[in-house]
Write a protein that holds these residues in place. Sequence first.
Motif, PDB file in Angstrom:
ATOM      1  N   ALA A 459       0.844  -1.209   0.000  1.00 17.11           N
ATOM      2  CA  ALA A 459       0.000   0.000   0.000  1.00 17.11           C
ATOM      3  C   ALA A 459       0.876   1.256   0.000  1.00 17.11           C
ATOM      4  O   ALA A 459       0.621   2.213  -0.743  1.00 17.11           O
ATOM      5  N   LEU A 460       1.918   1.237   0.820  1.00 12.96           N
ATOM      6  CA  LEU A 460       2.823   2.377   0.907  1.00 12.96           C
ATOM      7  C   LEU A 460       3.456   2.685  -0.462  1.00 12.96           C
ATOM      8  O   LEU A 460       3.472   3.841  -0.919  1.00 12.96           O
ATOM      9  N   ILE A 461       3.934   1.653  -1.118  1.00 12.02           N
ATOM     10  CA  ILE A 461       4.599   1.855  -2.411  1.00 12.02           C
ATOM     11  C   ILE A 461       3.606   2.376  -3.453  1.00 12.02           C
ATOM     12  O   ILE A 461       3.899   3.297  -4.215  1.00 12.02           O
ATOM     13  N   ARG A 462       2.406   1.806  -3.445  1.00 17.29           N
ATOM     14  CA  ARG A 462       1.389   2.282  -4.395  1.00 17.29           C
ATOM     15  C   ARG A 462       1.056   3.746  -4.154  1.00 17.29           C
ATOM     16  O   ARG A 462       0.944   4.535  -5.088  1.00 17.29           O
ATOM     17  N   ASN A 463       0.884   4.097  -2.869  1.00 15.91           N
ATOM     18  CA  ASN A 463       0.572   5.500  -2.554  1.00 15.91           C
ATOM     19  C   ASN A 463       1.689   6.413  -3.059  1.00 15.91           C
ATOM     20  O   ASN A 463       1.432   7.469  -3.640  1.00 15.91           O
ATOM     21  N   ALA A 464       2.937   6.001  -2.797  1.00 19.55           N
ATOM     22  CA  ALA A 464       4.078   6.846  -3.186  1.00 19.55           C
ATOM     23  C   ALA A 464       4.116   7.009  -4.704  1.00 19.55           C
ATOM     24  O   ALA A 464       4.283   8.126  -5.221  1.00 19.55           O
ATOM     25  N   MET A 465       3.907   5.908  -5.429  1.00 20.55           N
ATOM     26  CA  MET A 465       4.009   5.968  -6.894  1.00 20.55           C
ATOM     27  C   MET A 465       2.889   6.805  -7.519  1.00 20.55           C
ATOM     28  O   MET A 465       3.041   7.329  -8.616  1.00 20.55           O
ATOM     29  N   ALA A 466       1.774   6.906  -6.784  1.00 21.74           N
ATOM     30  CA  ALA A 466       0.636   7.654  -7.346  1.00 21.74           C
ATOM     31  C   ALA A 466       0.752   9.166  -7.116  1.00 21.74           C
ATOM     32  O   ALA A 466       0.020   9.942  -7.727  1.00 21.74           O
ATOM     33  N   ARG A 467       1.642   9.597  -6.247  1.00 19.92           N
ATOM     34  CA  ARG A 467       1.766  11.038  -5.966  1.00 19.92           C
ATOM     35  C   ARG A 467       2.367  11.770  -7.166  1.00 19.92           C
ATOM     36  O   ARG A 467       3.294  11.285  -7.792  1.00 19.92           O
ATOM     37  N   ARG A 468       1.838  12.975  -7.459  1.00 21.54           N
ATOM     38  CA  ARG A 468       2.402  13.761  -8.569  1.00 21.54           C
ATOM     39  C   ARG A 468       2.582  15.206  -8.132  1.00 21.54           C
ATOM     40  O   ARG A 468       1.703  15.773  -7.476  1.00 21.54           O
ATOM     41  N   PHE A 469       3.687  15.784  -8.508  1.00 22.79           N
ATOM     42  CA  PHE A 469       3.956  17.211  -8.256  1.00 22.79           C
ATOM     43  C   PHE A 469       4.340  17.790  -9.615  1.00 22.79           C
ATOM     44  O   PHE A 469       5.462  17.588 -10.077  1.00 22.79           O
ATOM     45  N   THR A 470       3.396  18.461 -10.263  1.00 21.09           N
ATOM     46  CA  THR A 470       3.682  18.823 -11.648  1.00 21.09           C
ATOM     47  C   THR A 470       4.106  20.285 -11.774  1.00 21.09           C
ATOM     48  O   THR A 470       3.678  21.155 -11.007  1.00 21.09           O
ATOM     49  N   TRP A 471       4.939  20.537 -12.775  1.00 21.77           N
ATOM     50  CA  TRP A 471       5.323  21.909 -13.096  1.00 21.77           C
ATOM     51  C   TRP A 471       4.140  22.689 -13.652  1.00 21.77           C
ATOM     52  O   TRP A 471       4.075  23.906 -13.521  1.00 21.77           O
TER      53      TRP A 471
END
Length: 494
Positions: A459-471
């Motif tokens: 769950a932790l890895i999935r949450n991390a991979m889904a985060r986005r910080f876009t320009w």
Amino acid sequence: MPALRILMVAAEMAPFAQEGGLGDSVLGLSQALSRIGHDVRVVLPGYSSIDASRHSLRHCLSMDVPMGILGSLPCGVLQGRAPGSGVTVYFVRYDPYYARSGLYGHGGDGYPDNDRRFVLLCRAALELTGALGLEPDVVHVHDWHAAAVPVFLDTLYRKDAASRNPASLLTIHNMQQQGVFDKGLMDVLDIGWEHFHFRDLEFFDRVNLLKGGIYHATLLNTVSPSYAAEIRQREFAHGIEGAIRDREADLSGILNGADYAEWNPETDPRIAANYSERDRAGKGLCKRDLQRTLGLPETGPGVPLLGVVSRLVGQKGIDLIAGAAHRIFGLDAQLVVLGAGEPWAETFFRTLARDHPDRFACRIGYDGTLAHKVMAGSDFFVMPSRFEPCGLTQMYAMRYGTPPVARATGGLADTVEDFDETTRTGTGFLFDGATERALLDALGRATRAFRGRPDAMDALIRNAMARRFTWASAAERYEGLYAEAGRRRENEGR
Ligand code: ADP
Ligand code: GLC
């Protein structure tokens, strides 16, 4: 919003010249602004390390740049284009200043004439603007290197009330570096000694260029909301908290974005195998590839690999990692460090690698390919920063399914969410104190989850991979600041 003419001035921009996140940030933001229709131009020093033919740079003009008591310095200007965008980049050539091996210095020491090197950049940027008739709506400058630009705009380059003066925005990427020099620099700036004043450029009888920029820019921002709040305190403002408080009504925080074209495990050509949120099989291959590349033994599934990619400096809490290293090995983990910086740290990590070849490996230096391999091949990314204006590496790590173990400060607090096992929310492990104990406790939580709780880890890895910080979203916020700065300029004539 109508298209704006934006002129940026900075000491770094990827891929031309870069030592840290500043270079990523100037590229990412200027590309995103250009994509939404603005006319963006960037002025950089013409460092001799920039390969003119590789980047297809061409001569644009020659000009004499006035430098006060030093007289006029003959500069050339090269022109090029930032990759994948319509951003025009100008490089100010003056070989006596910029034909050096480093951007800022050599072996940890800044060049003794850095004051003149960067004041020339600022003055040249404004001379160039006039020579090319650019007429920017907003001049956006980054860090102390470019902080003399708003000072000049407010003094020597100020036009009469009937003419349009551009608004200025100063983005502070790091409060620790302020550009503090002997007061003789006032005669190079040539703006009048009345500006050698407590609420202006003066700082303990020296010149502080960042402080000057803070007082003269139309608006200010930092690269995360938490850091914008932190720098009102002495500990984070390194002595110029008074200037920040004087201007706090004009200060905000905007998170940087990450370049997901460059940092994407699904397409990254520099890693051993690609992988995605749905199918992470390739990540195991990347771990083995990283271990092989660095000469670490391949381990069983229960031994986590902890990665560090960082400048090896106090800001990043490198001393905490060094002090805790043996106890980290005691957690039955491997640790890899990629970085360059303070000589003691480089020596310490080299020796550690020699003494613990089964647990620890390091590469001292700057290595773009290996940075990608560490992001992909590690199980956790370690970042115990003492302060962190934004931080980009934790964003990259999350995208690669490598949850950060990070100190809750500045941009780290704004981008990493502490993992909660009951609700299965969160993207990493956060800790508060800048101590070895607090770092080890957080690493203990991480390694226990890694070993004993595969569902939670998943769950932790999935949450991390889904985060986005876009320009793209950062650029929208900057548009808002530019508009506000323009209004202020019109109303106050600041
Ligand atoms: P800072 O700018 O404070 O160093 P950031 O996290 O904003 O921190 O940005 C650091 C950038 O520099 C990232 O792109 C990171 O990958 C890169 N980087 C830092 N050290 C190295 C290194 N030794 N080799 C390759 N890339 C590095
Ligand atoms: C500085 C900061 C870092 C930030 C980068 C880009 O180097 O140390 O936290 O991410 O600038 O804004």
